[in-house]
Design a protein around this motif. Structure first.
Motif, mmCIF file in Angstrom:
data_model
loop_
_atom_site.group_PDB
_atom_site.id
_atom_site.type_symbol
_atom_site.label_atom_id
_atom_site.label_comp_id
_atom_site.label_asym_id
_atom_site.label_seq_id
_atom_site.Cartn_x
_atom_site.Cartn_y
_atom_site.Cartn_z
ATOM 1 N N MET A 181 38.016 -29.743 60.143
ATOM 2 C CA MET A 181 39.234 -30.504 59.918
ATOM 3 C C MET A 181 40.376 -29.554 59.576
ATOM 4 O O MET A 181 40.725 -29.356 58.417
ATOM 5 N N ARG A 182 40.971 -28.969 60.597
ATOM 6 C CA ARG A 182 42.025 -27.969 60.435
ATOM 7 C C ARG A 182 43.396 -28.644 60.306
ATOM 8 O O ARG A 182 43.909 -29.210 61.261
ATOM 9 N N ARG A 183 43.962 -28.559 59.142
ATOM 10 C CA ARG A 183 45.254 -29.206 58.879
ATOM 11 C C ARG A 183 46.343 -28.649 59.779
ATOM 12 O O ARG A 183 47.199 -29.380 60.278
ATOM 13 N N GLU A 184 46.310 -27.315 60.003
ATOM 14 C CA GLU A 184 47.367 -26.686 60.785
ATOM 15 C C GLU A 184 47.361 -27.121 62.250
ATOM 16 O O GLU A 184 48.347 -26.953 62.960
ATOM 17 N N HIS A 185 46.262 -27.694 62.705
ATOM 18 C CA HIS A 185 46.183 -28.157 64.086
ATOM 19 C C HIS A 185 46.235 -29.680 64.200
ATOM 20 O O HIS A 185 46.042 -30.222 65.283
ATOM 21 N N GLY A 186 46.464 -30.347 63.081
ATOM 22 C CA GLY A 186 46.582 -31.802 63.113
ATOM 23 C C GLY A 186 45.308 -32.514 63.504
ATOM 24 O O GLY A 186 45.353 -33.595 64.092
ATOM 25 N N THR A 187 44.163 -31.917 63.156
ATOM 26 C CA THR A 187 42.887 -32.536 63.529
ATOM 27 C C THR A 187 42.762 -33.928 62.930
ATOM 28 O O THR A 187 42.311 -34.869 63.596
ATOM 29 N N GLN A 188 43.178 -34.099 61.670
ATOM 30 C CA GLN A 188 43.089 -35.400 61.017
ATOM 31 C C GLN A 188 43.944 -36.441 61.738
ATOM 32 O O GLN A 188 43.558 -37.613 61.844
ATOM 33 N N ILE A 189 45.079 -36.017 62.267
ATOM 34 C CA ILE A 189 45.959 -36.941 62.989
ATOM 35 C C ILE A 189 45.269 -37.494 64.225
ATOM 36 O O ILE A 189 45.422 -38.666 64.576
ATOM 37 N N PHE A 190 44.494 -36.649 64.897
ATOM 38 C CA PHE A 190 43.745 -37.138 66.065
ATOM 39 C C PHE A 190 42.840 -38.300 65.664
ATOM 40 O O PHE A 190 42.770 -39.317 66.364
ATOM 41 N N TYR A 191 42.141 -38.140 64.527
ATOM 42 C CA TYR A 191 41.180 -39.165 64.112
ATOM 43 C C TYR A 191 41.828 -40.363 63.419
ATOM 44 O O TYR A 191 41.226 -41.433 63.355
ATOM 45 N N GLU A 192 43.044 -40.199 62.926
ATOM 46 C CA GLU A 192 43.720 -41.304 62.246
ATOM 47 C C GLU A 192 44.655 -42.081 63.167
ATOM 48 O O GLU A 192 44.913 -43.265 62.923
ATOM 49 N N GLU A 193 45.161 -41.424 64.224
ATOM 50 C CA GLU A 193 46.148 -42.071 65.086
ATOM 51 C C GLU A 193 45.729 -42.116 66.560
ATOM 52 O O GLU A 193 45.683 -43.196 67.149
ATOM 53 N N HIS A 194 45.431 -40.972 67.132
ATOM 54 C CA HIS A 194 45.165 -40.931 68.572
ATOM 55 C C HIS A 194 43.881 -41.679 68.956
ATOM 56 O O HIS A 194 43.915 -42.593 69.786
#
Length: 223
Positions: A181-194
């Motif tokens: 879960m790399r914050r700098e690559h927005g990994t969490q955003i993929f799982y929360e939005e995309h």
């Protein structure tokens, strides 16, 4: 030798490590299987070269949760070294390994090196190129499982990956995704939005020490 920091970062600061091509063979004991995996480090392969910890965690998750792989039709995206898909094939799955064309020779070498002495239990793994969002229509939509290990790190690819996953899962297949879960690559955003825009997403495993999550996803009924 690659440092621990470089293992955590798919874009190592020490770029000189990839200036010249060299290979490293490592034996991994996973799910009662011994896999001999070659990692070909070089300027062209980049992040496709190493065995990432998220891939090993996904393999271990399948063992601990007794996920049935035998006889399943499985496609792996961004296979890299192929450790996850090759393990599945060794355990009796019918496997297609995919990645960008530059990664396919390494994949093919590892498939050939890991054929069991008695032959593949079900079928020889297939190795094919797949560029997300471009040629997924060349693949069927009736997979049982879609496997993804540490492929969520380039935000510009996130919509393309979701489109590809949606096509592959039209027949009701499940997706397993293991990610650092790399914050700098927005990994969490993929799982929360995309991914939730088209899939039902469930966190099934969390390793706090390694900062690795494993998710299970299924296509929403209206997709």
């Amino acid at each position: 030798m690659i440092s621990k920091d470089d293992e955590d970062d798919p874009f190592p600061v020490d770029d000189f490590l990839f200036d010249e091509t060299f290979s490293q063979d490592t034996v991994y004991s996973l799910c009662g299987q011994e896999l001999n995996i070659r990692q070909v480090f070089g300027a062209n392969l980049g992040v496709a070269a190493p065995v990432w910890e998220a891939a090993l965690q996904l393999c271990n998750y399948f063992e601990k949760q007794s996920v049935e792989l035998r006889g399943k039709r499985i496609i792996e995206l961004g296979s890299g070294t192929g450790v996850v898909g090759i393990l599945a094939a060794r355990m009796g799955a019918i496997v297609t390994l995919t990645d960008l064309p530059l990664a396919l020779p390494q994949l093919q070498v590892n498939v050939s090196a890991n054929m069991p002495p008695s032959g593949w239990p079900t079928a020889l793994p297939t190795v094919l190129p797949l560029s997300w969002g471009e040629d997924q229509m060349n693949f069927p939509s009736d997979w049982d499982l879609v496997l993804c290990a540490d492929i969520i790190y380039l935000p510009e690819t996130y919509p393309l990956l979701v489109d590809t996953l949606a096509h592959l899962c039209k027949g009701g297949g499940l997706v397993y995704l293991s990610s650092k879960m790399r914050r700098e690559h927005g990994t969490q955003i993929f799982y929360e939005e995309h991914l939730p825009s088209r899939f039902n997403v469930e966190l099934v495993h969390r390793d706090e020490k390694q900062n690795i999550n494993i998710f299970r996803a299924s296509l929403k009924k209206d997709q």
